[in-house]
Write an enzyme that holds these catalytic residues in place. Sequence first.
Site, PDB file in Angstrom:
ATOM      1  N   ASP A  80     -47.378  -5.081 -43.733  1.00 29.08           N
ATOM      2  CA  ASP A  80     -46.597  -3.980 -44.296  1.00 29.08           C
ATOM      3  C   ASP A  80     -46.800  -2.817 -43.345  1.00 29.08           C
ATOM      4  O   ASP A  80     -47.916  -2.496 -42.952  1.00 29.08           O
ATOM      5  CB  ASP A  80     -47.037  -3.610 -45.714  1.00 29.08           C
ATOM      6  CG  ASP A  80     -45.932  -2.797 -46.398  1.00 29.08           C
ATOM      7  OD1 ASP A  80     -44.796  -3.318 -46.507  1.00 29.08           O
ATOM      8  OD2 ASP A  80     -46.168  -1.637 -46.778  1.00 29.08           O
ATOM      9  N   SER A  81     -45.703  -2.237 -42.942  1.00 28.39           N
ATOM     10  CA  SER A  81     -45.795  -1.255 -41.871  1.00 28.39           C
ATOM     11  C   SER A  81     -44.791  -0.140 -42.066  1.00 28.39           C
ATOM     12  O   SER A  81     -43.885  -0.237 -42.898  1.00 28.39           O
ATOM     13  CB  SER A  81     -45.546  -1.956 -40.539  1.00 28.39           C
ATOM     14  OG  SER A  81     -44.379  -2.748 -40.622  1.00 28.39           O
ATOM     15  N   HIS A 112     -49.062  -0.531 -33.118  1.00 25.34           N
ATOM     16  CA  HIS A 112     -49.754  -0.722 -34.391  1.00 25.34           C
ATOM     17  C   HIS A 112     -49.840  -2.212 -34.741  1.00 25.34           C
ATOM     18  O   HIS A 112     -50.890  -2.724 -35.092  1.00 25.34           O
ATOM     19  CB  HIS A 112     -48.990   0.050 -35.475  1.00 25.34           C
ATOM     20  CG  HIS A 112     -47.503  -0.186 -35.459  1.00 25.34           C
ATOM     21  ND1 HIS A 112     -46.752  -0.026 -34.321  1.00 25.34           N
ATOM     22  CD2 HIS A 112     -46.630  -0.627 -36.409  1.00 25.34           C
ATOM     23  CE1 HIS A 112     -45.492  -0.344 -34.576  1.00 25.34           C
ATOM     24  NE2 HIS A 112     -45.382  -0.702 -35.842  1.00 25.34           N
ATOM     25  N   ARG A 113     -48.709  -2.950 -34.595  1.00 26.56           N
ATOM     26  CA  ARG A 113     -48.688  -4.362 -34.982  1.00 26.56           C
ATOM     27  C   ARG A 113     -49.500  -5.207 -34.000  1.00 26.56           C
ATOM     28  O   ARG A 113     -50.177  -6.151 -34.397  1.00 26.56           O
ATOM     29  CB  ARG A 113     -47.240  -4.866 -35.073  1.00 26.56           C
ATOM     30  CG  ARG A 113     -47.124  -6.248 -35.720  1.00 26.56           C
ATOM     31  CD  ARG A 113     -45.710  -6.583 -36.152  1.00 26.56           C
ATOM     32  NE  ARG A 113     -45.226  -5.655 -37.160  1.00 26.56           N
ATOM     33  CZ  ARG A 113     -44.395  -4.652 -36.917  1.00 26.56           C
ATOM     34  NH1 ARG A 113     -43.886  -4.472 -35.714  1.00 26.56           N
ATOM     35  NH2 ARG A 113     -44.042  -3.836 -37.879  1.00 26.56           N
ATOM     36  N   LYS A 162     -39.240  -8.352 -37.145  1.00 29.56           N
ATOM     37  CA  LYS A 162     -40.701  -8.384 -37.226  1.00 29.56           C
ATOM     38  C   LYS A 162     -41.199  -9.783 -36.870  1.00 29.56           C
ATOM     39  O   LYS A 162     -42.179  -9.951 -36.161  1.00 29.56           O
ATOM     40  CB  LYS A 162     -41.112  -8.112 -38.678  1.00 29.56           C
ATOM     41  CG  LYS A 162     -41.679  -6.766 -38.927  1.00 29.56           C
ATOM     42  CD  LYS A 162     -42.413  -6.907 -40.245  1.00 29.56           C
ATOM     43  CE  LYS A 162     -42.442  -5.706 -41.066  1.00 29.56           C
ATOM     44  NZ  LYS A 162     -43.116  -5.922 -42.352  1.00 29.56           N
ATOM     45  N   GLY A 191     -35.862  -1.052 -35.831  1.00 30.63           N
ATOM     46  CA  GLY A 191     -36.273   0.053 -36.712  1.00 30.63           C
ATOM     47  C   GLY A 191     -36.275   1.406 -36.030  1.00 30.63           C
ATOM     48  O   GLY A 191     -35.282   1.823 -35.424  1.00 30.63           O
ATOM     49  N   TYR A 192     -37.415   2.073 -36.112  1.00 32.85           N
ATOM     50  CA  TYR A 192     -37.543   3.430 -35.566  1.00 32.85           C
ATOM     51  C   TYR A 192     -37.888   3.438 -34.074  1.00 32.85           C
ATOM     52  O   TYR A 192     -38.154   4.510 -33.519  1.00 32.85           O
ATOM     53  CB  TYR A 192     -38.624   4.199 -36.351  1.00 32.85           C
ATOM     54  CG  TYR A 192     -38.275   4.404 -37.810  1.00 32.85           C
ATOM     55  CD1 TYR A 192     -37.517   5.506 -38.231  1.00 32.85           C
ATOM     56  CD2 TYR A 192     -38.689   3.500 -38.787  1.00 32.85           C
ATOM     57  CE1 TYR A 192     -37.185   5.691 -39.570  1.00 32.85           C
ATOM     58  CE2 TYR A 192     -38.365   3.675 -40.129  1.00 32.85           C
ATOM     59  CZ  TYR A 192     -37.618   4.765 -40.509  1.00 32.85           C
ATOM     60  OH  TYR A 192     -37.279   4.948 -41.825  1.00 32.85           O
ATOM     61  N   LYS A 242     -44.875  -2.549 -25.459  1.00 31.28           N
ATOM     62  CA  LYS A 242     -44.997  -2.222 -26.890  1.00 31.28           C
ATOM     63  C   LYS A 242     -46.099  -3.080 -27.522  1.00 31.28           C
ATOM     64  O   LYS A 242     -46.954  -2.571 -28.235  1.00 31.28           O
ATOM     65  CB  LYS A 242     -43.663  -2.428 -27.624  1.00 31.28           C
ATOM     66  CG  LYS A 242     -43.804  -2.111 -29.114  1.00 31.28           C
ATOM     67  CD  LYS A 242     -42.555  -2.310 -29.956  1.00 31.28           C
ATOM     68  CE  LYS A 242     -42.881  -2.045 -31.423  1.00 31.28           C
ATOM     69  NZ  LYS A 242     -41.823  -2.364 -32.361  1.00 31.28           N
TER      70      LYS A 242
HETATM   71  P1  ITT Z   1     -40.949  -7.734 -44.822  1.00 33.22           P
HETATM   72  O1  ITT Z   1     -41.504  -6.925 -45.964  1.00 33.22           O
HETATM   73  O2  ITT Z   1     -40.217  -8.954 -45.261  1.00 33.22           O
HETATM   74  O3  ITT Z   1     -41.990  -8.064 -43.774  1.00 33.22           O
HETATM   75  P2  ITT Z   1     -39.568  -5.238 -44.168  1.00 33.22           P
HETATM   76  O4  ITT Z   1     -38.639  -4.815 -43.081  1.00 33.22           O
HETATM   77  O5  ITT Z   1     -39.188  -4.897 -45.589  1.00 33.22           O
HETATM   78  O6  ITT Z   1     -39.835  -6.832 -44.038  1.00 33.22           O
HETATM   79  P3  ITT Z   1     -41.748  -3.381 -44.382  1.00 33.22           P
HETATM   80  O7  ITT Z   1     -41.596  -3.241 -45.848  1.00 33.22           O
HETATM   81  O8  ITT Z   1     -43.137  -3.472 -43.828  1.00 33.22           O
HETATM   82  O9  ITT Z   1     -40.983  -4.663 -43.844  1.00 33.22           O
HETATM   83  O10 ITT Z   1     -40.980  -2.165 -43.708  1.00 33.22           O
HETATM   84  C1  ITT Z   1     -41.206  -1.870 -42.400  1.00 33.22           C
HETATM   85  C2  ITT Z   1     -40.157  -0.911 -41.910  1.00 33.22           C
HETATM   86  O11 ITT Z   1     -40.842   0.083 -41.099  1.00 33.22           O
HETATM   87  C3  ITT Z   1     -39.180  -1.602 -40.995  1.00 33.22           C
HETATM   88  O12 ITT Z   1     -38.033  -2.038 -41.676  1.00 33.22           O
HETATM   89  C4  ITT Z   1     -38.885  -0.517 -39.954  1.00 33.22           C
HETATM   90  O13 ITT Z   1     -37.900   0.336 -40.453  1.00 33.22           O
HETATM   91  C5  ITT Z   1     -40.207   0.250 -39.877  1.00 33.22           C
HETATM   92  N1  ITT Z   1     -41.082  -0.313 -38.810  1.00 33.22           N
HETATM   93  C6  ITT Z   1     -42.229  -1.031 -38.981  1.00 33.22           C
HETATM   94  N2  ITT Z   1     -42.743  -1.400 -37.800  1.00 33.22           N
HETATM   95  C7  ITT Z   1     -41.904  -0.943 -36.869  1.00 33.22           C
HETATM   96  C8  ITT Z   1     -41.869  -1.029 -35.463  1.00 33.22           C
HETATM   97  O14 ITT Z   1     -42.774  -1.699 -34.776  1.00 33.22           O
HETATM   98  N3  ITT Z   1     -40.866  -0.432 -34.818  1.00 33.22           N
HETATM   99  C9  ITT Z   1     -39.920   0.243 -35.487  1.00 33.22           C
HETATM  100  N4  ITT Z   1     -39.857   0.349 -36.812  1.00 33.22           N
HETATM  101  C10 ITT Z   1     -40.842  -0.231 -37.511  1.00 33.22           C
END
Ligand code: ITT
Length: 200
Positions: A72-73, A183-184, A15, A156-157, A178
Amino acid sequence: MTVVTVVLGTQNPDKLKELQSLLKGTSIQVLSLKDFPGAPEVEETGKTFEANARKKARAYSRHTGCLTLADDSGLMVAILNDKPGVYSARFAGPGCSYADNNAKLLRLLKNTSEAKRKAKFVSVVAIYSAGRFVGVVKGECHGKIAHESRGKNGFGYDPVFIPKGFKKTFAELPRGVKNKISHRGKALRAAKMKVLQALL
Ligand code: ITT
């Protein structure tokens, strides 16, 4: 030109890379939690993305004493009643990998037709300054879940998500594409406006 310093409050290196590339070439100087050792552990106990984003940004901004932003995503899949949602990072259980999460998702959607594979990514970005609330913004990206994991970019996904209007997954598309539609990307562009307004 005044240089604004913003700390990116995330413990997720993937991220962080994405957020850094989204803020490249602006007058914003970007620091990360690595520049402020000893950041507190923040438990994501909230039921919404906003609650968690605010909790992280508040705690990290108190630690850094600077303007700090946290995202948070996650992924919301319509046929799974919007799961994994706030549990996206740990969908397949504590300590799971991205591959475990994707395998679980593809298994759950195994016999699901094309029309019912609708999903969206959501990112809520909260901004705090030394513990004081500055703003919160949201970005969404609609699409569908692929039938198999494809591509190597992103995290991630990304290998199982096909954004609307494309045939490729986020992991098959170049990073710049992307960033434009994600979204981000959308949330960060709105966050930049909030930061600049806060400084007026
Ligand atoms: P921080 O809280 O430290 O920022 P985290 O990975 O725990 O890190 P989140 O709680 O927001 O962050 O979880 C986000 C999860 O959602 C992330 O680990 C991915 O699995 C998924 N995700 C979020 N944005 C994504 C993206 O752009 N592409 C793919 N997967 C994504």
